[in-house]
Design a protein around this motif. Sequence first.
Motif, PDB file in Angstrom:
ATOM      1  N   THR A  17       0.967  -1.482  -0.601  1.00  0.00           N
ATOM      2  CA  THR A  17      -0.090   0.379  -0.029  1.00  0.00           C
ATOM      3  C   THR A  17       0.669   1.059   0.119  1.00  0.00           C
ATOM      4  O   THR A  17       0.666   2.578  -0.202  1.00  0.00           O
ATOM      5  CB  THR A  17      -0.848  -0.017   1.279  1.00  0.00           C
ATOM      6  N   VAL A  18       1.964   0.732   0.343  1.00  0.00           N
ATOM      7  CA  VAL A  18       3.019   2.534   0.370  1.00  0.00           C
ATOM      8  C   VAL A  18       2.935   3.122  -0.795  1.00  0.00           C
ATOM      9  O   VAL A  18       2.668   4.596  -0.532  1.00  0.00           O
ATOM     10  CB  VAL A  18       4.154   2.226   0.844  1.00  0.00           C
ATOM     11  N   PRO A  19       2.896   2.298  -2.065  1.00  0.00           N
ATOM     12  CA  PRO A  19       3.290   3.054  -3.039  1.00  0.00           C
ATOM     13  C   PRO A  19       2.412   4.341  -3.179  1.00  0.00           C
ATOM     14  O   PRO A  19       2.581   4.820  -4.104  1.00  0.00           O
ATOM     15  CB  PRO A  19       4.029   2.180  -4.405  1.00  0.00           C
ATOM     16  N   THR A  20       0.946   3.127  -3.103  1.00  0.00           N
ATOM     17  CA  THR A  20      -0.022   4.061  -3.923  1.00  0.00           C
ATOM     18  C   THR A  20      -0.867   4.980  -2.490  1.00  0.00           C
ATOM     19  O   THR A  20      -0.878   6.085  -2.849  1.00  0.00           O
ATOM     20  CB  THR A  20      -1.477   2.444  -3.066  1.00  0.00           C
ATOM     21  N   LEU A  21      -0.489   4.939  -1.186  1.00  0.00           N
ATOM     22  CA  LEU A  21      -0.018   6.190  -0.301  1.00  0.00           C
ATOM     23  C   LEU A  21       0.507   7.370  -0.510  1.00  0.00           C
ATOM     24  O   LEU A  21       0.545   8.636  -1.011  1.00  0.00           O
ATOM     25  CB  LEU A  21       0.189   5.978   1.080  1.00  0.00           C
ATOM     26  N   ILE A  22       1.687   6.913  -1.516  1.00  0.00           N
ATOM     27  CA  ILE A  22       3.000   8.414  -1.676  1.00  0.00           C
ATOM     28  C   ILE A  22       2.346   8.714  -2.993  1.00  0.00           C
ATOM     29  O   ILE A  22       2.421  10.364  -3.019  1.00  0.00           O
ATOM     30  CB  ILE A  22       4.497   7.298  -1.970  1.00  0.00           C
ATOM     31  N   ALA A  23       2.105   8.021  -3.274  1.00  0.00           N
ATOM     32  CA  ALA A  23       1.044   8.887  -4.922  1.00  0.00           C
ATOM     33  C   ALA A  23       0.117   9.821  -4.574  1.00  0.00           C
ATOM     34  O   ALA A  23      -0.063  10.570  -5.600  1.00  0.00           O
ATOM     35  CB  ALA A  23       1.166   7.377  -6.170  1.00  0.00           C
ATOM     36  N   ALA A  24      -0.807   9.189  -3.913  1.00  0.00           N
ATOM     37  CA  ALA A  24      -1.770   9.691  -3.183  1.00  0.00           C
ATOM     38  C   ALA A  24      -1.244  10.928  -2.759  1.00  0.00           C
ATOM     39  O   ALA A  24      -1.724  12.413  -3.654  1.00  0.00           O
ATOM     40  CB  ALA A  24      -3.046   9.542  -3.093  1.00  0.00           C
ATOM     41  N   VAL A  25      -0.235  11.080  -1.899  1.00  0.00           N
ATOM     42  CA  VAL A  25       0.068  12.197  -1.863  1.00  0.00           C
ATOM     43  C   VAL A  25       0.654  13.558  -3.078  1.00  0.00           C
ATOM     44  O   VAL A  25       0.701  14.645  -1.921  1.00  0.00           O
ATOM     45  CB  VAL A  25       1.309  12.083  -0.311  1.00  0.00           C
ATOM     46  N   HIS A  67       6.244   0.925   8.004  1.00  0.00           N
ATOM     47  CA  HIS A  67       5.758   2.057   8.275  1.00  0.00           C
ATOM     48  C   HIS A  67       7.023   2.993   7.706  1.00  0.00           C
ATOM     49  O   HIS A  67       6.709   3.968   8.138  1.00  0.00           O
ATOM     50  CB  HIS A  67       5.405   1.625   9.748  1.00  0.00           C
ATOM     51  N   ALA A  68       8.182   2.096   8.049  1.00  0.00           N
ATOM     52  CA  ALA A  68       8.929   3.248   8.224  1.00  0.00           C
ATOM     53  C   ALA A  68       9.673   3.617   6.824  1.00  0.00           C
ATOM     54  O   ALA A  68      10.023   4.791   6.870  1.00  0.00           O
ATOM     55  CB  ALA A  68      10.572   2.329   8.825  1.00  0.00           C
ATOM     56  N   GLU A  69       9.286   2.990   5.538  1.00  0.00           N
ATOM     57  CA  GLU A  69       9.350   3.282   4.179  1.00  0.00           C
ATOM     58  C   GLU A  69       8.198   4.553   3.993  1.00  0.00           C
ATOM     59  O   GLU A  69       8.375   5.516   3.494  1.00  0.00           O
ATOM     60  CB  GLU A  69       9.132   2.280   3.751  1.00  0.00           C
ATOM     61  N   LEU A  70       7.520   4.811   4.674  1.00  0.00           N
ATOM     62  CA  LEU A  70       6.581   5.551   4.314  1.00  0.00           C
ATOM     63  C   LEU A  70       6.609   6.518   4.873  1.00  0.00           C
ATOM     64  O   LEU A  70       6.686   7.977   4.150  1.00  0.00           O
ATOM     65  CB  LEU A  70       5.034   5.219   5.464  1.00  0.00           C
ATOM     66  N   ILE A  71       7.268   6.769   6.207  1.00  0.00           N
ATOM     67  CA  ILE A  71       7.697   7.708   7.033  1.00  0.00           C
ATOM     68  C   ILE A  71       8.722   8.487   5.932  1.00  0.00           C
ATOM     69  O   ILE A  71       8.629   9.822   6.155  1.00  0.00           O
ATOM     70  CB  ILE A  71       8.274   7.692   8.281  1.00  0.00           C
ATOM     71  N   GLY A  73      10.549  12.786   2.198  1.00  0.00           N
ATOM     72  CA  GLY A  73      11.261  12.879   1.007  1.00  0.00           C
ATOM     73  C   GLY A  73      10.363  13.994   0.394  1.00  0.00           C
ATOM     74  O   GLY A  73      10.701  14.584  -0.462  1.00  0.00           O
ATOM     75  N   LEU A  74       9.189  13.932   0.511  1.00  0.00           N
ATOM     76  CA  LEU A  74       8.375  14.896  -0.111  1.00  0.00           C
ATOM     77  C   LEU A  74       8.253  16.618   0.177  1.00  0.00           C
ATOM     78  O   LEU A  74       7.374  17.252  -0.417  1.00  0.00           O
ATOM     79  CB  LEU A  74       6.843  14.229  -0.097  1.00  0.00           C
ATOM     80  N   GLY A  75       8.453  15.897   1.307  1.00  0.00           N
ATOM     81  CA  GLY A  75       9.105  17.857   2.206  1.00  0.00           C
ATOM     82  C   GLY A  75       8.059  17.857   3.596  1.00  0.00           C
ATOM     83  O   GLY A  75       8.318  18.850   3.021  1.00  0.00           O
ATOM     84  N   LEU A  76       7.489  17.037   3.572  1.00  0.00           N
ATOM     85  CA  LEU A  76       6.462  17.386   5.049  1.00  0.00           C
ATOM     86  C   LEU A  76       7.191  17.076   6.067  1.00  0.00           C
ATOM     87  O   LEU A  76       7.875  15.483   6.042  1.00  0.00           O
ATOM     88  CB  LEU A  76       5.256  16.251   4.695  1.00  0.00           C
ATOM     89  N   PRO A  77       7.089  17.271   7.443  1.00  0.00           N
ATOM     90  CA  PRO A  77       7.174  17.503   8.689  1.00  0.00           C
ATOM     91  C   PRO A  77       5.907  16.281   8.980  1.00  0.00           C
ATOM     92  O   PRO A  77       5.218  15.712   9.162  1.00  0.00           O
ATOM     93  CB  PRO A  77       7.058  18.235   9.482  1.00  0.00           C
ATOM     94  N   VAL A  78       6.410  15.203   9.344  1.00  0.00           N
ATOM     95  CA  VAL A  78       6.354  13.862  10.282  1.00  0.00           C
ATOM     96  C   VAL A  78       6.515  13.059  11.256  1.00  0.00           C
ATOM     97  O   VAL A  78       7.369  13.009  11.223  1.00  0.00           O
ATOM     98  CB  VAL A  78       6.874  12.678   8.945  1.00  0.00           C
ATOM     99  N   PHE A  79       5.921  13.388  12.346  1.00  0.00           N
ATOM    100  CA  PHE A  79       5.351  13.459  13.259  1.00  0.00           C
ATOM    101  C   PHE A  79       5.079  12.279  13.974  1.00  0.00           C
ATOM    102  O   PHE A  79       4.158  11.408  13.569  1.00  0.00           O
ATOM    103  CB  PHE A  79       4.841  14.277  14.429  1.00  0.00           C
ATOM    104  N   SER A  80       6.463  10.911  14.843  1.00  0.00           N
ATOM    105  CA  SER A  80       5.529   9.760  14.100  1.00  0.00           C
ATOM    106  C   SER A  80       5.109  10.113  16.044  1.00  0.00           C
ATOM    107  O   SER A  80       5.252  10.433  16.944  1.00  0.00           O
ATOM    108  CB  SER A  80       7.044   8.937  15.319  1.00  0.00           C
ATOM    109  N   VAL A  81       4.178   9.227  16.491  1.00  0.00           N
ATOM    110  CA  VAL A  81       3.014   9.599  17.508  1.00  0.00           C
ATOM    111  C   VAL A  81       2.598   8.366  18.006  1.00  0.00           C
ATOM    112  O   VAL A  81       1.938   7.199  17.318  1.00  0.00           O
ATOM    113  CB  VAL A  81       1.373  10.241  17.924  1.00  0.00           C
ATOM    114  N   LEU A  82       3.013   7.858  19.383  1.00  0.00           N
ATOM    115  CA  LEU A  82       2.469   6.348  19.802  1.00  0.00           C
ATOM    116  C   LEU A  82       1.324   7.102  21.019  1.00  0.00           C
ATOM    117  O   LEU A  82       1.400   7.848  21.875  1.00  0.00           O
ATOM    118  CB  LEU A  82       3.724   6.003  20.543  1.00  0.00           C
ATOM    119  N   THR A  83       0.338   6.082  20.622  1.00  0.00           N
ATOM    120  CA  THR A  83      -0.767   6.462  21.357  1.00  0.00           C
ATOM    121  C   THR A  83      -1.056   5.382  22.632  1.00  0.00           C
ATOM    122  O   THR A  83      -0.587   4.077  22.198  1.00  0.00           O
ATOM    123  CB  THR A  83      -2.692   6.670  20.103  1.00  0.00           C
TER     124      THR A  83
END
Length: 409
Positions: free
Chosen positions: A91-99, A133-137, A142-152
């Motif tokens: 699912t990662v490539p699909t998500l990245i393409a959508a973003v 998960h790591a790959e997605l982050i 890489g697309l220039g977004l600040p990504v926050f890792s949150v444990l709930t």
Amino acid sequence: MSAEWNFEEFSRSILKMYREELTERGGSFNLALFGDAGAGKSTLVNTVFGVEQAQTGIGNRQTVHLQFYREPDDGPLGIWDTPGFEIGAGTVPTLIAAVERTLQKAKQGNGDESIHAVWFVTRSATARFLDAHAELIRSLHGLGLPVFSVLTCVDRLDDRVDPEALALAEAITARQLPLAGGKVFLVNSIETVPLAGPTYPVHGVRELLDATVQEIPESVRIAAMAAQRLDFTVQRARSKNIIRVAIAGALPAHSAPPVLDMASLLAVHGGMMSGISVAYGVPVDVKALTHLLWKILVGGVAVKEGAGWLARELTKRATEEAGKKVAAKGLIKFVPGLNFVVGAVSTVVGAPAMYTVGRAWMDVCEYLRHHPEEIKSGGETRYLDLFLKCYQERVRDSGPSWLSALLRR
Ligand SMILES: Nc1nc2c(ncn2[C@@H]2O[C@H](COP(=O)(O)OP(=O)(O)OP(=O)(O)O)[C@@H](O)[C@H]2O)c(=O)[nH]1
Ligand SMILES: [Mg+2]
């Protein structure tokens, strides 16, 4: 300002003032949520921003989609959600393409549906953080977004933090991911009440919000602060300033005697109240706000008991004062279409009343942010109800004594 002030005209002017406030605030802060089904994405944004979203977590867990949600359309917060599926290698490539498409579109268009930050949410109890998960982050970064890792769902009592959650946080840290804020954020978005033992309180959400606001473009920081509901310090400061400016503008000290007719009074209250609503991120239902003000200040339409008393009281006071200080002639006008006489309002009477109206409206906005479900179901009657309650409370606490007396009658 014309004495032939009518409801429609007033409604249009409120809408105009509201739009101006929105323009000043800038666009919406758009946050993207990533994480497996049931990780706690919706719960987290509800705690921080008060957005209730449809329950998911059921259905086809393979269906990958990125959906945008902003309620209302001109609200201060937009949410990109990825509800109800497990993130896997497929699912990662699909998500990245959508973003990528989303960011591209935002660049070409006006940017209203861009993404400013990502919260990557992992449920601590699952003790699962996959390569995918790591790959997605990494890709989102890489697309220039600040990504926050949150444990709930991190149980924490004082300084004692659930060791399993700590171990998972360490495992994520060990992957050396490009994490915004430089760490993994541990939160509990809602109180955890176990069958036995202590209740675990909400924690960590404020720190996550603060770190996020640091990393987003300056142009959307005001929107982000208006949208959050963890702490109203910023909203209060902005609102108090709006009240101060409104009063200073409406009741200039240099005119002698400082007077204001009811038409102007309506206009300045409209501006002040729409400004406060924008500061709090409470969507303004222009019709409801117009009705509310009209009822309070004018009382000319569908008068409920008590409505319009402020107008009457102000008029009476103003007439008295006008009689004392200057010739009453010219200060009292008859407004065609309305069955009452409006009077000029002096600074002495107007300023404290206006201040109290502003503070009461701040109380209403805070209440609505705590009870977002009432924003939709509210409507005019509920607004008036809430407002009068808050107003009376404010008057009791600190308002001008003649108003207290009036209310205690
Ligand atoms: N105690 C506690 N419960 C939580 C926390 N976060 C989520 N939950 C609970 O976990 C369940 C799932 O949370 P959701 O917020 O719906 O998860 P989601 O990531 O939005 O799930 P999808 O929309 O299906 O992808 C709900 O029953 C929440 O009440 C948390 O921090 N603490
Ligand atoms: Mg959800």
